[in-house]
Design a protein around this motif. Structure first.
Motif, PDB file in Angstrom:
ATOM      1  N   MET A 107      40.195   7.106  22.992  1.00 21.45           N
ATOM      2  CA  MET A 107      39.629   8.351  23.309  1.00 21.45           C
ATOM      3  C   MET A 107      38.265   8.402  22.713  1.00 21.45           C
ATOM      4  N   ARG A 108      37.079   9.077  23.442  1.00 17.25           N
ATOM      5  CA  ARG A 108      35.941   9.185  22.569  1.00 17.25           C
ATOM      6  C   ARG A 108      35.872  10.475  22.001  1.00 17.25           C
ATOM      7  N   ASN A 109      35.576  10.064  20.682  1.00 18.73           N
ATOM      8  CA  ASN A 109      35.572  11.369  19.598  1.00 18.73           C
ATOM      9  C   ASN A 109      33.938  11.845  19.703  1.00 18.73           C
ATOM     10  N   PRO A 110      33.756  12.962  20.188  1.00 15.20           N
ATOM     11  CA  PRO A 110      32.493  13.616  20.311  1.00 15.20           C
ATOM     12  C   PRO A 110      31.798  14.065  19.047  1.00 15.20           C
ATOM     13  N   PHE A 111      32.619  14.019  17.876  1.00 11.00           N
ATOM     14  CA  PHE A 111      31.865  14.247  16.558  1.00 11.00           C
ATOM     15  C   PHE A 111      31.786  12.959  15.692  1.00 11.00           C
ATOM     16  N   LYS A 112      31.933  11.815  16.475  1.00  9.09           N
ATOM     17  CA  LYS A 112      31.655  10.424  15.709  1.00  9.09           C
ATOM     18  C   LYS A 112      30.495  10.513  15.110  1.00  9.09           C
ATOM     19  N   ASN A 113      29.483  10.861  15.710  1.00 10.32           N
ATOM     20  CA  ASN A 113      28.006  10.672  15.340  1.00 10.32           C
ATOM     21  C   ASN A 113      27.345  12.184  14.371  1.00 10.32           C
ATOM     22  N   LEU A 146      26.955   3.654  22.166  1.00  8.56           N
ATOM     23  CA  LEU A 146      27.666   2.885  22.600  1.00  8.56           C
ATOM     24  C   LEU A 146      29.332   3.612  22.446  1.00  8.56           C
ATOM     25  N   ASN A 147      30.120   3.389  23.484  1.00  6.38           N
ATOM     26  CA  ASN A 147      31.525   4.046  23.588  1.00  6.38           C
ATOM     27  C   ASN A 147      32.352   3.179  22.535  1.00  6.38           C
ATOM     28  N   LEU A 148      32.057   3.263  21.410  1.00  9.99           N
ATOM     29  CA  LEU A 148      32.679   2.287  20.604  1.00  9.99           C
ATOM     30  C   LEU A 148      33.402   2.944  19.193  1.00  9.99           C
ATOM     31  N   PRO A 149      34.401   2.766  18.692  1.00 11.15           N
ATOM     32  CA  PRO A 149      35.079   3.340  17.628  1.00 11.15           C
ATOM     33  C   PRO A 149      34.227   3.069  16.195  1.00 11.15           C
ATOM     34  N   LYS A 150      33.971   3.998  15.282  1.00 10.87           N
ATOM     35  CA  LYS A 150      33.006   3.837  14.202  1.00 10.87           C
ATOM     36  C   LYS A 150      33.285   2.501  13.351  1.00 10.87           C
ATOM     37  N   ALA A 151      34.613   2.310  13.213  1.00  7.24           N
ATOM     38  CA  ALA A 151      35.153   1.078  12.195  1.00  7.24           C
ATOM     39  C   ALA A 151      34.536   0.092  12.918  1.00  7.24           C
ATOM     40  N   GLU A 152      34.725  -0.169  14.382  1.00  4.95           N
ATOM     41  CA  GLU A 152      34.412  -1.341  15.052  1.00  4.95           C
ATOM     42  C   GLU A 152      32.608  -1.416  15.309  1.00  4.95           C
ATOM     43  N   ILE A 153      31.903  -0.517  15.155  1.00  6.74           N
ATOM     44  CA  ILE A 153      30.590  -0.700  15.116  1.00  6.74           C
ATOM     45  C   ILE A 153      30.096  -1.291  13.621  1.00  6.74           C
ATOM     46  N   TYR A 154      30.785  -0.539  12.571  1.00  4.90           N
ATOM     47  CA  TYR A 154      30.699  -1.189  11.397  1.00  4.90           C
ATOM     48  C   TYR A 154      30.958  -2.538  11.116  1.00  4.90           C
ATOM     49  N   PHE A 155      31.945  -2.975  11.662  1.00  4.46           N
ATOM     50  CA  PHE A 155      32.547  -4.348  11.702  1.00  4.46           C
ATOM     51  C   PHE A 155      31.602  -5.283  12.415  1.00  4.46           C
ATOM     52  N   ARG A 156      31.290  -4.972  13.526  1.00  7.39           N
ATOM     53  CA  ARG A 156      30.499  -5.674  14.362  1.00  7.39           C
ATOM     54  C   ARG A 156      29.126  -5.895  13.773  1.00  7.39           C
ATOM     55  N   ALA A 157      28.608  -4.720  12.911  1.00  5.59           N
ATOM     56  CA  ALA A 157      27.379  -4.904  12.450  1.00  5.59           C
ATOM     57  C   ALA A 157      27.299  -5.792  11.012  1.00  5.59           C
ATOM     58  N   GLU A 158      28.207  -5.901  10.514  1.00  2.37           N
ATOM     59  CA  GLU A 158      28.362  -6.767   9.243  1.00  2.37           C
ATOM     60  C   GLU A 158      28.475  -8.043   9.720  1.00  2.37           C
ATOM     61  N   GLU A 159      29.480  -8.309  10.799  1.00  6.36           N
ATOM     62  CA  GLU A 159      29.605  -9.728  11.054  1.00  6.36           C
ATOM     63  C   GLU A 159      28.324 -10.375  11.668  1.00  6.36           C
ATOM     64  N   ALA A 160      27.546  -9.510  12.591  1.00  7.64           N
ATOM     65  CA  ALA A 160      26.182 -10.087  13.123  1.00  7.64           C
ATOM     66  C   ALA A 160      25.401 -10.208  11.856  1.00  7.64           C
ATOM     67  N   LEU A 161      25.457  -9.448  10.822  1.00  2.59           N
ATOM     68  CA  LEU A 161      24.432  -9.919   9.566  1.00  2.59           C
ATOM     69  C   LEU A 161      24.963 -10.973   9.183  1.00  2.59           C
ATOM     70  N   GLN A 162      26.079 -11.248   9.035  1.00  4.58           N
ATOM     71  CA  GLN A 162      26.525 -12.595   8.586  1.00  4.58           C
ATOM     72  C   GLN A 162      26.195 -13.818   9.218  1.00  4.58           C
ATOM     73  N   ARG A 163      26.365 -13.483  10.595  1.00  9.72           N
ATOM     74  CA  ARG A 163      25.980 -14.757  11.509  1.00  9.72           C
ATOM     75  C   ARG A 163      24.677 -15.141  11.254  1.00  9.72           C
ATOM     76  N   VAL A 164      23.504 -14.069  11.224  1.00 11.70           N
ATOM     77  CA  VAL A 164      22.252 -14.323  11.009  1.00 11.70           C
ATOM     78  C   VAL A 164      21.960 -14.866   9.451  1.00 11.70           C
ATOM     79  N   GLY A 165      22.951 -14.830   8.603  1.00 12.31           N
ATOM     80  CA  GLY A 165      22.680 -15.212   7.350  1.00 12.31           C
ATOM     81  C   GLY A 165      22.138 -14.097   6.357  1.00 12.31           C
ATOM     82  N   LEU A 166      22.070 -12.918   6.764  1.00 12.26           N
ATOM     83  CA  LEU A 166      21.626 -12.022   5.981  1.00 12.26           C
ATOM     84  C   LEU A 166      22.560 -10.742   5.511  1.00 12.26           C
ATOM     85  N   LYS A 167      23.893 -11.257   5.437  1.00 13.70           N
ATOM     86  CA  LYS A 167      24.701 -10.010   4.889  1.00 13.70           C
ATOM     87  C   LYS A 167      24.632  -9.501   3.388  1.00 13.70           C
TER      88      LYS A 167
END
Lengths: 293, 226
Positions: free
Chosen positions: A1-7, B107-128
């Protein structure tokens, strides 16, 4: 579920960053808003005080009814009852000849000896009627049908002048209130436009990445809101200091004036300032963002 | 995926950006758009991203018409893209990690997923190791890789890179194209513009489109080499 306070944390951080980008200008804006709100609180305070005084004076508004002196006691009591039943009359009582005389002695003070030149008491008894100011015309119309009344001293000139003053205070208060509200909104919307201009590259990048308008705009909206709330806070502190230090002196210096105690309007003014600064912040921010589109 | 039918783009000052373009790009394709400066490569990318709209003809990207009345649809397309801009368009005053994260926040992504992807992408381009560095302190090449990390972290349907080899010497340019090739996921469409045609010989994969005077044509590898 989308969290509206996420940001939420991001929006607050962004709002802080936007604030810092044009720090000196934003600080000056806060001070301007604070001073404008301070002037507004002074107007509000003046309005509350004048309202209080007017209310007290209104309670004291009275007319004097002189009746046929040959009236029997029963008829007089009957007249008094009928007068008391008219809508808009707070109180009606008979002032005897002696009481009239004594009152004049009080009024004349040192000059009261002039009354000794009269062989008899020159004053008549009358009915003293306390009225609601706005009901004066209605009361006078009703009294016209009372046959036992000789003459009515209605103090119309004084009452009309008082009503005129009240109207001026109300209109002036409203105009100043609107002028200051609009000024603040213009300042806020200008600050937001400036913030958007300073961050135009970042905004464009976010748009290219597909960010929704709401995501882009919210930090600017929050910045505008924070500026007005902080401005409101500054105004509140300045006003509070003034009331505690300045108003007390005025209050003690003018004991004959029916001034309200300073503490009586602390909460109304603070509550008003909080609500008004939030409202102006929201409207001003919305206006600023809309005008950019 | 991308369908252009008789598309022309004429700018308000009368400059012709594209002329009668007929083009189909399928899902998962790797496409180089080559041509001299001012030939219409950037005009084509602007159409793809909905920055400009066709003056005539019709264009569809990811099933969405590119039209000025389709603001919401265009935003939707952009959210599915991973753009690498020529000037990177990184946001100053933010770290490398924050820039990559910022590209995904809405984007409709959980916060943890966003940070995981960001760190992973930086690692893939060699900039972690540079994730906490402010982007204005990074070198030109590092900045470009942060821009690539921002694009791939979004796991886009389409990666668009505008002149990613522009300021690079031969070796670094080949490395950059290698990097983009290696980062490509199976179903991701990649579109790269470049005027450095000599680089394409170094890479095995990819279809080549040649743009000149606003016309776009398919080109064989031999043709590109010539």
């Amino acid at each position: 579920m989308r969290n509206p306070f996420k940001n939420t944390a991001y929006y607050i951080k962004e709002a802080k960053t936007i604030f810092k980008v044009d720090l000196s200008s934003n600080i000056l804006s806060i001070l301007s808003i604070g001073l404008i709100f301070f002037i507004l609180t002074l107007i509000l305070t003046g309005w509350l005080i004048s309202n209080n005084i007017v209310e007290i004076i209104e309670k004291e508004t009275e007319i004097s009814i002189y009746y046929n002196e040959g009236l029997e006691k029963d008829s007089l009591d009957n007249l008094l009852t009928k007068i008391g039943n008219i809508q808009g009359i707070r109180d009606a009582k008979i002032v005897s000849e002696d009481e009239s005389y004594d009152r004049m002695v009080d009024i004349l003070g040192m000059e009261a000896k002039i009354l000794n030149h009269f062989e008899n008491n020159p004053f008549s008894s009358f009915i003293e009627v306390k009225i609601e100011m706005e009901s004066l015309d209605h009361i006078l119309n009703e009294l016209e049908y009372f046959q036992d009344i000789d003459y009515i001293r209605d103090n119309r000139q004084v009452i009309d002048r008082l009503q005129g003053i009240i109207s001026i205070i109300e209109v002036l208060g409203l105009i100043l209130f609107l002028a200051i509200g609009i000024c603040t909104m213009i300042i806020i919307s200008h600050i937001i436009r400036q913030g958007i201009y300073n961050n135009r590259d970042e905004i464009y990048t976010l748009k290219l990445l597909g960010a929704p308008d709401g995501f882009i705009q919210l930090p600017f909206f929050m910045e505008g809101l924070f500026l007005t709330i902080i401005g409101g806070g500054i105004a509140g502190v300045l006003w509070f200091i003034l009331i505690k230090l300045g108003y007390g002196n005025i209050y003690n210096l003018l004991p004959f004036m029916p001034l309200p105690h300073g503490d009586e309007f602390v909460w109304p003014v603070i509550t008003f300032l909080t609500i008004f600064s939030t409202f102006v912040g929201i409207i001003g921010s919305r206006f600023g963002l809309k005008s950019i589109k | 995926m991308i369908k252009a039918e008789d598309v022309s783009l004429v700018y308000p000052d009368g400059t012709v950006g594209l002329k009668d373009v007929e083009l189909h790009i399928e899902k998962g394709e790797f496409v180089y758009i080559i041509g001299p400066s001012g030939s219409g490569k950037t005009s084509f990318l602007k159409l793809l991203m909905g920055i400009e709209y066709p003056s005539s003809g019709s264009m569809q990207v990811l099933g969405q018409a590119i039209h000025k009345d389709e603001e919401k649809g265009i935003r939707n397309i952009r959210q599915q893209m991973g753009p690498v801009f020529q000037d990177f368009k990184l946001i100053r005053g933010r770290t490398a990690l924050e820039n990559v994260v910022l590209g995904m926040r809405f984007l409709n992504l959980p916060k943890a997923e966003i940070y995981f992807r960001a760190e992973e992408a930086l690692q893939r381009v060699g900039l972690k190791h540079k994730k906490s560095s402010y982007v204005e302190t990074l070198s030109w090449g590092q900045g470009q890789r942060v821009a690539i990390a921002r694009a791939i972290a979004r796991k886009p349907t389409m990666i668009i890179a505008d002149e990613p080899t522009g300021n690079l010497d031969f070796d670094n340019a080949v490395n950059m194209l290698d990097l983009l090739t290696s980062l490509k996921e199976k179903d991701t469409t990649v579109i790269i513009t470049t005027h450095a045609t000599h680089l394409i010989d170094e890479l095995d994969e990819g279809r080549i489109l040649y743009v000149d005077n606003g016309n776009i044509d398919n080109l064989s590898r031999e043709g590109a080499a010539l």
